[in-house]
Enzyme design. Sequence first.
Site, PDB file in Angstrom:
ATOM      1  NE  ARG A 207     -14.066   8.024   9.690  1.00 30.71           N
ATOM      2  CZ  ARG A 207     -13.702   7.961   8.800  1.00 30.71           C
ATOM      3  NH1 ARG A 207     -12.560   7.060   8.470  1.00 30.71           N
ATOM      4  NH2 ARG A 207     -13.100   9.349   7.153  1.00 30.71           N
TER       5      ARG A 207
ATOM      6  CG  HIS B 100     -12.564   2.665   7.608  1.00 34.38           C
ATOM      7  ND1 HIS B 100     -13.394   2.453   7.024  1.00 34.38           N
ATOM      8  CD2 HIS B 100     -12.404   3.828   7.335  1.00 34.38           C
ATOM      9  CE1 HIS B 100     -12.265   3.099   5.577  1.00 34.38           C
ATOM     10  NE2 HIS B 100     -12.230   4.675   6.234  1.00 34.38           N
TER      11      HIS B 100
ATOM     12  CD  GLU C  49     -12.937  13.199   4.504  1.00 36.78           C
ATOM     13  OE1 GLU C  49     -12.778  11.773   5.218  1.00 36.78           O
ATOM     14  OE2 GLU C  49     -12.130  12.585   3.169  1.00 36.78           O
TER      15      GLU C  49
ATOM     16  CG  HIS D 153     -16.615   4.941   7.106  1.00 36.46           C
ATOM     17  ND1 HIS D 153     -17.645   5.216   6.511  1.00 36.46           N
ATOM     18  CD2 HIS D 153     -15.500   5.744   7.133  1.00 36.46           C
ATOM     19  CE1 HIS D 153     -17.508   6.504   6.527  1.00 36.46           C
ATOM     20  NE2 HIS D 153     -16.282   6.808   6.208  1.00 36.46           N
TER      21      HIS D 153
ATOM     22  NE  ARG E 189      -7.771   5.779   9.671  1.00 30.47           N
ATOM     23  CZ  ARG E 189      -8.579   6.644   8.721  1.00 30.47           C
ATOM     24  NH1 ARG E 189      -8.041   7.902   8.666  1.00 30.47           N
ATOM     25  NH2 ARG E 189      -9.569   5.929   8.626  1.00 30.47           N
TER      26      ARG E 189
ATOM     27  N   GLY F  87       1.086  -1.259   0.117  1.00 26.21           N
ATOM     28  CA  GLY F  87      -0.164  -0.370  -0.045  1.00 26.21           C
ATOM     29  C   GLY F  87       0.867   1.568   0.074  1.00 26.21           C
TER      30      GLY F  87
HETATM   31  C1  SIN Z   1     -14.073   8.460   3.792  1.00 26.41           C
HETATM   32  O1  SIN Z   1     -13.511   8.182   2.641  1.00 26.41           O
HETATM   33  O2  SIN Z   1     -15.138   8.747   4.597  1.00 26.41           O
HETATM   34  C2  SIN Z   1     -12.834   7.910   4.220  1.00 26.41           C
HETATM   35  C3  SIN Z   1     -11.754   8.273   4.877  1.00 26.41           C
HETATM   36  C4  SIN Z   1     -10.664   8.397   5.884  1.00 26.41           C
HETATM   37  O3  SIN Z   1     -11.157   6.724   6.013  1.00 26.41           O
HETATM   38  O4  SIN Z   1     -10.233   8.233   5.922  1.00 26.41           O
END
Ligand code: SIN
Length: 493
Positions: free
Chosen positions: A268, A328, A110, A224, A363, A9
């Site tokens: 989150r 996630h 975000e 998530h 995170r 990755g």
């Molecule tokens: C997302 O696109 O919601 C995931 C991004 C992330 O996990 O940082």
Amino acid sequence: MNIIVVGSGIAGLTAALHASETGHAVTLVTKEALGGGCTALAQGGVAGVYGPGDSPGSHADDTLIAGAGVSDAAAVDVLVQDGSARIAELIARGVAFDRDADGVLLLGREAAHTHARVVHAGGDATGAAISHALVQHARSAEIEIIESALLVDLLTDDGAVHGVRMLRDDALVDIHTDAVILATGGAGRLYAHTTNPAEATGDGIAAAIRAGAAVADLEFVQFHPTVLGAGTPFLISEAVRGEGAALVDDEGRRFVFDVHPDGELAPRDVVARAVARQAALQGSAVRLDATMIGAARLAERFPTIDRVTRERGFDWAREPVPVTPAAHYLMGGVVTDLDGRTSVPGLFAAGEVARTGVHGANRLASNSLLEAAVFGARAAAAVTSSGLRSRILPVSAVLSGGIRDLNVVGFSRSHLQHLMWDEVGLLRTRDGLTEALDTIRSWRAAAPHPTTSAEYEDANLLLVAEATASAALARPESIGAHHLDHEPALIGA
Ligand code: SIN
């Protein structure tokens, strides 16, 4: 110096390229084809400080707040200071982040970011763009690439790592080296519902534990909140909520505001728990309403999500779609210092497998690709300047394993995944954690010595599950993603 990087990755590819470009002999071992794993699936993007009024200090503050007081401030500082150089490097390697007509980087918003800060490519295909660019560079660099090879163990001698044992074409193969950089990703496959691909079975974490490396924060598993609640788990990026989409209950009410003033853009862990609780209360999946964004904008900004939701029979421009949480990201992992060094000499780690201290208990969105690039590069620099003595030895096949089926009474991977989902998931109880730990320990005790790749993965999942449940039991307070509930876990996806 001879360096083995395990994993392909963004962390592994960055580390391999940096080490190779400074003249070292790099072997890159990867479980699937080059570029597999979580990176290529990432939608949201990379957190970067480009917007008006934004600063590394603000990015650091947001990261620390999301981390719920458990992050390591020095690691966060490294992340935000090194971040722009790593994004510039990705651009130089050919990642075409989305820009406006004047060539200015477009920034997504975000959850828990105080600024629009997320650079993205192909709308919602950021990970694929990064993976594609880095894979091309790795293939044209002087890097020896070994694909379809499962990490079985780290080879140790006198308390130091000096190579890897891998399973390839049903044979165990040892490669000796001066240093190993683990970049094997996380362990989402511990859970019945996850955004992670099949290869995310915690192989690097398990191998590091067996080699005596310190691990920490494994109780902090991020779920998530918005995975499409139909068919195999498919992520609907947080960036969709950043564009204005709302989470609604069966009466169309925005229920997340009941628990946090930032609603859908709360941290989150808060949103994921609110989604799980609401789904349990109403007995059906909650819905993500993105209709206000409009069909044209949805198709342009989120082409992958637009295509997949439509393939699965939803017109998200016209109606809210069902969503559910899924495992996630693992905040914890193999403990490293600010340069990727683990507690075992010769062993370094970067990316999701590592616990750098950046993420704390939760995170911040889009910090993971950034962390992987920043600490992948730093690990490569630390290895190549470490003065570890070169001891290049030939590759040698040492054993050949026969194939047979795992047949342990009571254990199956699916049973483990459901146990983890029910008892070591979003909402936990001490009784549930204790029961899960006892069960996992009995399965581990009864497990045969692995010989097939599935058996090695099962053994790794069991070891990481035991470590995760133990870590969760050892933390008596709820914090971030580790949430102890008075009621039994209610959720189901
Ligand atoms: C997302 O696109 O919601 C995931 C991004 C992330 O996990 O940082």
